[in-house]
Design a protein around this motif. Structure first.
Motif, PDB file in Angstrom:
ATOM      1  N   ASP A 111     -37.499 -18.913 -13.313  1.00 54.97           N
ATOM      2  CA  ASP A 111     -37.975 -18.150 -12.157  1.00 54.97           C
ATOM      3  C   ASP A 111     -37.876 -16.645 -12.406  1.00 54.97           C
ATOM      4  OD1 ASP A 111     -38.481 -20.496 -10.814  1.00 54.97           O
ATOM      5  OD2 ASP A 111     -36.661 -20.442  -9.602  1.00 54.97           O
ATOM      6  N   ILE A 112     -36.770 -16.221 -13.038  1.00 56.39           N
ATOM      7  CA  ILE A 112     -36.566 -14.794 -13.279  1.00 56.39           C
ATOM      8  C   ILE A 112     -37.596 -14.261 -14.263  1.00 56.39           C
ATOM      9  CG2 ILE A 112     -34.995 -13.165 -14.418  1.00 56.39           C
ATOM     10  CD1 ILE A 112     -32.705 -14.522 -12.980  1.00 56.39           C
ATOM     11  N   VAL A 113     -37.871 -15.012 -15.325  1.00 55.93           N
ATOM     12  CA  VAL A 113     -38.889 -14.585 -16.286  1.00 55.93           C
ATOM     13  C   VAL A 113     -40.246 -14.479 -15.601  1.00 55.93           C
ATOM     14  CG1 VAL A 113     -40.174 -15.275 -18.344  1.00 55.93           C
ATOM     15  CG2 VAL A 113     -37.680 -15.470 -18.302  1.00 55.93           C
ATOM     16  N   LYS A 114     -40.550 -15.453 -14.751  1.00 58.46           N
ATOM     17  CA  LYS A 114     -41.826 -15.441 -14.031  1.00 58.46           C
ATOM     18  C   LYS A 114     -41.920 -14.230 -13.109  1.00 58.46           C
ATOM     19  CE  LYS A 114     -44.691 -18.350 -11.014  1.00 58.46           C
ATOM     20  NZ  LYS A 114     -44.750 -19.654 -10.277  1.00 58.46           N
ATOM     21  N   MET A 115     -40.796 -13.844 -12.513  1.00 59.48           N
ATOM     22  CA  MET A 115     -40.781 -12.721 -11.577  1.00 59.48           C
ATOM     23  C   MET A 115     -40.795 -11.383 -12.307  1.00 59.48           C
ATOM     24  SD  MET A 115     -37.842 -11.773  -8.749  1.00 59.48           S
ATOM     25  CE  MET A 115     -37.878 -13.433  -8.089  1.00 59.48           C
ATOM     26  N   ARG A 116     -40.031 -11.280 -13.406  1.00 66.50           N
ATOM     27  CA  ARG A 116     -39.843  -9.996 -14.054  1.00 66.50           C
ATOM     28  C   ARG A 116     -40.930  -9.660 -15.076  1.00 66.50           C
ATOM     29  NH1 ARG A 116     -33.597  -9.980 -15.923  1.00 66.50           N
ATOM     30  NH2 ARG A 116     -33.801  -7.724 -16.010  1.00 66.50           N
ATOM     31  N   GLY A 117     -41.448 -10.680 -15.751  1.00 66.31           N
ATOM     32  CA  GLY A 117     -42.398 -10.437 -16.822  1.00 66.31           C
ATOM     33  C   GLY A 117     -43.572  -9.552 -16.437  1.00 66.31           C
ATOM     34  N   PRO A 118     -44.265  -9.851 -15.323  1.00 68.48           N
ATOM     35  CA  PRO A 118     -45.439  -9.036 -14.973  1.00 68.48           C
ATOM     36  C   PRO A 118     -45.125  -7.591 -14.611  1.00 68.48           C
ATOM     37  CG  PRO A 118     -45.486 -11.163 -13.850  1.00 68.48           C
ATOM     38  CD  PRO A 118     -44.124 -11.011 -14.444  1.00 68.48           C
ATOM     39  N   ILE A 119     -43.876  -7.293 -14.226  1.00 69.72           N
ATOM     40  CA  ILE A 119     -43.558  -5.938 -13.773  1.00 69.72           C
ATOM     41  C   ILE A 119     -42.639  -5.186 -14.735  1.00 69.72           C
ATOM     42  CG2 ILE A 119     -43.883  -6.500 -11.337  1.00 69.72           C
ATOM     43  CD1 ILE A 119     -40.862  -6.729 -11.053  1.00 69.72           C
ATOM     44  N   MET A 120     -42.190  -5.836 -15.817  1.00 69.63           N
ATOM     45  CA  MET A 120     -41.268  -5.178 -16.750  1.00 69.63           C
ATOM     46  C   MET A 120     -41.740  -5.188 -18.194  1.00 69.63           C
ATOM     47  SD  MET A 120     -37.435  -6.197 -15.517  1.00 69.63           S
ATOM     48  CE  MET A 120     -36.817  -5.807 -13.878  1.00 69.63           C
ATOM     49  N   GLY A 121     -42.655  -6.048 -18.556  1.00 66.30           N
ATOM     50  CA  GLY A 121     -43.075  -6.138 -19.944  1.00 66.30           C
ATOM     51  C   GLY A 121     -42.372  -7.263 -20.669  1.00 66.30           C
ATOM     52  N   GLU A 122     -42.232  -7.128 -21.978  1.00 67.02           N
ATOM     53  CA  GLU A 122     -41.618  -8.189 -22.791  1.00 67.02           C
ATOM     54  C   GLU A 122     -40.134  -8.307 -22.480  1.00 67.02           C
ATOM     55  OE1 GLU A 122     -40.760  -9.332 -27.483  1.00 67.02           O
ATOM     56  OE2 GLU A 122     -42.267  -7.806 -26.989  1.00 67.02           O
ATOM     57  N   LEU A 123     -39.666  -9.537 -22.305  1.00 65.99           N
ATOM     58  CA  LEU A 123     -38.267  -9.796 -21.996  1.00 65.99           C
ATOM     59  C   LEU A 123     -37.607 -10.485 -23.196  1.00 65.99           C
ATOM     60  CD1 LEU A 123     -38.652 -11.142 -18.350  1.00 65.99           C
ATOM     61  CD2 LEU A 123     -38.057  -8.812 -19.062  1.00 65.99           C
ATOM     62  N   ILE A 124     -36.483  -9.931 -23.649  1.00 69.50           N
ATOM     63  CA  ILE A 124     -35.746 -10.505 -24.766  1.00 69.50           C
ATOM     64  C   ILE A 124     -34.425 -11.045 -24.232  1.00 69.50           C
ATOM     65  CG2 ILE A 124     -34.621 -10.054 -26.976  1.00 69.50           C
ATOM     66  CD1 ILE A 124     -36.616  -7.826 -27.448  1.00 69.50           C
ATOM     67  N   PRO A 125     -34.221 -12.366 -24.251  1.00 71.39           N
ATOM     68  CA  PRO A 125     -32.958 -12.908 -23.744  1.00 71.39           C
ATOM     69  C   PRO A 125     -31.799 -12.581 -24.669  1.00 71.39           C
ATOM     70  CG  PRO A 125     -34.297 -14.662 -24.692  1.00 71.39           C
ATOM     71  CD  PRO A 125     -35.138 -13.419 -24.717  1.00 71.39           C
ATOM     72  N   ALA A 126     -30.666 -12.197 -24.090  1.00 69.63           N
ATOM     73  CA  ALA A 126     -29.467 -11.946 -24.884  1.00 69.63           C
ATOM     74  C   ALA A 126     -29.035 -13.249 -25.540  1.00 69.63           C
ATOM     75  CB  ALA A 126     -28.356 -11.397 -23.989  1.00 69.63           C
ATOM     76  N   GLY A 127     -28.594 -13.163 -26.768  1.00 69.05           N
ATOM     77  CA  GLY A 127     -28.189 -14.351 -27.499  1.00 69.05           C
ATOM     78  C   GLY A 127     -28.166 -14.070 -28.981  1.00 69.05           C
ATOM     79  N   ILE A 128     -27.969 -15.099 -29.768  1.00 74.70           N
ATOM     80  CA  ILE A 128     -27.786 -14.930 -31.205  1.00 74.70           C
ATOM     81  C   ILE A 128     -29.021 -14.363 -31.888  1.00 74.70           C
ATOM     82  CG2 ILE A 128     -28.509 -17.283 -31.789  1.00 74.70           C
ATOM     83  CD1 ILE A 128     -26.167 -17.253 -33.858  1.00 74.70           C
ATOM     84  N   SER A 129     -30.203 -14.665 -31.323  1.00 75.37           N
ATOM     85  CA  SER A 129     -31.441 -14.177 -31.951  1.00 75.37           C
ATOM     86  C   SER A 129     -31.893 -12.826 -31.397  1.00 75.37           C
ATOM     87  CB  SER A 129     -32.565 -15.197 -31.761  1.00 75.37           C
ATOM     88  OG  SER A 129     -32.882 -15.333 -30.378  1.00 75.37           O
ATOM     89  N   ALA A 130     -31.195 -12.300 -30.389  1.00 73.72           N
ATOM     90  CA  ALA A 130     -31.628 -11.056 -29.741  1.00 73.72           C
ATOM     91  C   ALA A 130     -31.702  -9.872 -30.706  1.00 73.72           C
ATOM     92  CB  ALA A 130     -30.715 -10.736 -28.566  1.00 73.72           C
ATOM     93  N   PRO A 131     -30.696  -9.646 -31.585  1.00 72.46           N
ATOM     94  CA  PRO A 131     -30.807  -8.493 -32.493  1.00 72.46           C
ATOM     95  C   PRO A 131     -32.051  -8.548 -33.373  1.00 72.46           C
ATOM     96  CG  PRO A 131     -28.553  -9.300 -32.451  1.00 72.46           C
ATOM     97  CD  PRO A 131     -29.373 -10.302 -31.697  1.00 72.46           C
TER      98      PRO A 131
END
Length: 294
Positions: free
Chosen positions: A159-179
């Protein structure tokens, strides 16, 4: 058991959607005011309130206990406002200055970042509504990637990705692959934004309010690797549910003897900027996080 756990997560997400729907019906002002009324009355009974007061004693030993208590209550009110404003993020910035204002210097920085032709690194902190700067940067036409913490509930996360994506741009989830994803984004010419004011156990220890804290060095590391400009960006909460947005000029980051950016010293500089922000508006920072723990 897995099915029951999955059902529980779905029910929590369903309830979350209903609450957000009700907040949406209230409108941004009434929703924000509701959060400011509820959060201090509930928060003062939670263990996090004790953490906030412990942090405030470390940061402001010169203040009285009553003054620190007042800051903690204001911090709870700010948190309540921020949570209840979440369903209205797409409406908080209208572009006409009625709800969000900025000085000419900040507008010039935005224009320079947008038209500069090279990626920039932007750090922020959990101040005021800390989601708002990313929304405004996206509205200004910046191609940006934002690091965010993924909720444990997969339904809420979606739900958060669906809400934030259109108004914030690309979203990178924190985690081992984030760097890796963050490095790739900058390498592709995308601006990168992240909040860096919370404890990062694997980072260097730098001064913060006169005490040593473990700090996030990733902005400094990327700046060293790509020679990318580094800006700070913050929201300031104003009366009547309004905000001011500020973007700093590029920081003149310290360098080592070889002329490369000194990661530890640059991380310390970034934390000095954040400390100055918090000192200016202490009640707008998230004091509940255990920033000074070993």
């Amino acid at each position: 058991m897995k099915r029951l756990h999955r059902l529980g997560e779905w029910l929590v997400a369903w309830l979350s959607r209903r609450v957000f729907g009700l907040l949406r019906l209230l409108g941004p002002d009434r929703a924000s005011n509701l959060g400011a009324w509820v959060a201090p009355r509930v928060g003062r009974w939670l263990p996090h309130h004790r953490h906030a007061l412990e942090n405030l004693r470390l940061a402001f030993p010169e203040k009285s206990e009553a003054e620190r208590e007042a800051i903690a209550r204001e911090s709870w009110a700010n948190l309540g406002r921020t949570v209840c404003e979440y369903p209205h993020l797409d409406a908080l910035y209208d572009g006409d200055g009625k709800r969000v204002e900025s000085q000419d210097a900040t507008k010039a920085q935005f224009a320079g970042i947008r038209d500069g032709g090279r990626p920039v690194l932007i750090f922020g902190a959990h101040l005021a509504n800390w989601e708002l700067p990313a929304v405004i940067a996206h509205a200004f036409g910046q191609r940006a990637a934002i690091l965010y913490r993924t909720p444990n509930n997969p339904f809420i996360a979606a739900d958060i990705v669906k809400m934030r994506g259109p108004i914030m741009g690309e979203l990178i989830p924190a985690g081992i692959s984030a760097p890796i994803r963050m490095t790739q984004a900058v390498d592709e010419g995308i601006n990168l934004g992240m909040l860096v004011d919370q404890r990062f156990g694997r980072g260097p220890r730098v001064p913060f309010f006169g005490h040593s804290v473990a700090a996030n060095p990733f902005i400094a590391r990327l700046a060293r690797r790509f020679e990318a400009p580094v800006h700070g960006m913050r929201a300031i909460r104003l009366p009547k549910n309004r905000f001011s947005i500020e973007v700093t000029a590029p920081l003149d980051l310290p360098r080592d003897a070889a002329g490369r950016i000194d990661v530890e010293a640059a991380t310390a500089m970034i934390n000095r900027v954040i400390e100055d922000w918090v000192r200016e508006y202490p009640g707008q920072w998230l004091w509940m996080h255990r920033r000074w723990r070993p």
